[in-house]
Design an enzyme around this catalytic site. Structure first.
Site, PDB file in Angstrom:
ATOM      1  N   HIS A  38      -3.130   3.123   3.391  1.00  0.00           N
ATOM      2  CA  HIS A  38      -3.272   2.879   1.953  1.00  0.00           C
ATOM      3  C   HIS A  38      -2.712   1.525   1.544  1.00  0.00           C
ATOM      4  O   HIS A  38      -1.793   0.997   2.179  1.00  0.00           O
ATOM      5  CB  HIS A  38      -2.532   3.973   1.170  1.00  0.00           C
ATOM      6  CG  HIS A  38      -3.373   5.146   0.832  1.00  0.00           C
ATOM      7  ND1 HIS A  38      -3.591   5.570  -0.461  1.00  0.00           N
ATOM      8  CD2 HIS A  38      -4.071   5.984   1.623  1.00  0.00           C
ATOM      9  CE1 HIS A  38      -4.376   6.636  -0.452  1.00  0.00           C
ATOM     10  NE2 HIS A  38      -4.684   6.908   0.802  1.00  0.00           N
ATOM     11  N   GLU A 107     -11.623   4.777  -0.688  1.00  0.00           N
ATOM     12  CA  GLU A 107     -11.383   5.046  -2.103  1.00  0.00           C
ATOM     13  C   GLU A 107     -11.180   3.726  -2.837  1.00  0.00           C
ATOM     14  O   GLU A 107     -10.562   2.798  -2.306  1.00  0.00           O
ATOM     15  CB  GLU A 107     -10.135   5.923  -2.308  1.00  0.00           C
ATOM     16  CG  GLU A 107     -10.195   7.285  -1.670  1.00  0.00           C
ATOM     17  CD  GLU A 107      -9.585   7.280  -0.277  1.00  0.00           C
ATOM     18  OE1 GLU A 107      -8.815   6.347   0.052  1.00  0.00           O
ATOM     19  OE2 GLU A 107      -9.895   8.203   0.494  1.00  0.00           O
TER      20      GLU A 107
END
Length: 321
Positions: A38, A107
């Site tokens: 991330h 994402e």
């Protein structure tokens, strides 16, 4: 009996802590580990987002037996696929063959930072398919020249290749991604215990390949404390992936989950120290057809107590599943 894994969650711990958690997971007896990749945490309360690939290199040196995997890396926007292939080959060498490369369509939360926009879902699947082809060719030792719809590669070759290329996993959430995974992946990755995902994976060529699931849990001798922590840090996980993939930052996730209650979280995430409740949550994945389930202990500051409890009580109970 499913293999039980441990999640090194970069959104909730710093790099040195993650390495220590990996060592603890190996000592506790977990069968494998996975690591998120991330740029942002889901919620500000989680508080972290170190660079996963640097941590993986350190973990590979600090552990001896624990298998490693990204869960998952998006190889299309923030990273170019040729760079992902180089990173995967290097971690496979450092870990002496213990690495699997988990890939997904990503994402907006993490990918928007490079300013290239966020493609529509069908385009993201196209990009992922093209990226997987490039990555696999490079890991196979080929010199790659590629002028595709989404990526250009000019005279790329990996000079440090492992003896065995890392297996490639693809994350799925619906029919399109299942079709891609069935055709191109060595294993399938999911975050929900849905048998229909595995059925679609098999239908497109995935029969006999490993299937890896992931389950958040919140251990604490004080169940209310465990539930409070899960609600503060993990309520985002109750949202559908069609929404989660589109939100651009932690503030968006905070707003989108403002109506999620403690009761909602308690129904979805086992909280406390009731071993049977944790076993039943894992059983749902096993009965859906998953043969590997990676647990996420919610709360970066609560990993050591969880690892001790897992070694003494949870893992023995899960071995009897």
């Amino acid at each position: 009996m499913p293999r039980i894994g441990y999640t090194l969650m970069t959104e909730q711990a710093g790099p040195r802590e993650l390495v220590a958690h990996a060592v603890g997971a190996e000592e506790a007896g977990f069968d494998f580990s996975v690591m998120s990749d991330h740029y942002f945490p889901w919620l500000g309360e989680q508080g972290h987002a170190p660079y996963a690939w640097s941590v993986l290199g350190a973990v590979a040196q600090a552990t001896e037996r624990l298998p490693l995997m990204t869960y998952v890396t998006c190889p299309t926007v923030r990273y170019h696929p040729v760079v992902v292939a180089q990173k995967a080959a290097t971690v496979q060498l450092l870990s002496q063959g213990r690495f699997r490369l988990g890939l997904g369509s990503g994402e907006n939360l993490n990918e928007h930072v490079v300013g290239r926009g966020w493609p529509a879902a069908p385009v993201r699947i196209e990009m992922l398919e093209e990226a997987v082809g490039i990555i696999r060719a490079l890991l196979d030792g080929e010199s790659v020249h590629h002028d595709g719809k989404h990526f250009t590669v000019q005279d790329a070759k990996l000079w440090d290749l492992p003896e065995t290329a890392p297996p490639i996993g693809v994350a799925v959430s619906g029919p399109r991604s299942c079709a891609l995974a069935g055709r191109l992946a060595d294993l399938v990755i999911a975050t929900e215990p849905k048998a229909e995902l595995l059925a679609d994976f098999d239908r497109f060529g995935g029969t006999g390949k490993p299937r890896v699931g992931q389950l958040p849990v919140s251990y604490d001798p004080d169940r209310e404390a465990a539930l409070t922590r899960a609600h503060e840090q993990f309520r985002w996980s109750l949202g559908p992936w069609t929404v989660n993939a589109e939100l651009p930052g932690p503030a968006s996730f905070a707003g989108a989950t403002s109506s999620v209650t403690r009761e909602d979280v308690a129904a979805a995430i086992p909280c406390g120290d009731d071993v049977d409740a944790f076993v039943e949550a894992v059983r749902a994945y096993a009965e859906a057809g998953f043969d590997e389930i990676a647990l996420i202990q919610v709360g970066g500051d609560h990993q050591e107590p969880f690892l001790h409890w897992a070694r003494e009580r949870l893992l023995p109970a899960l071995r009897r599943l």
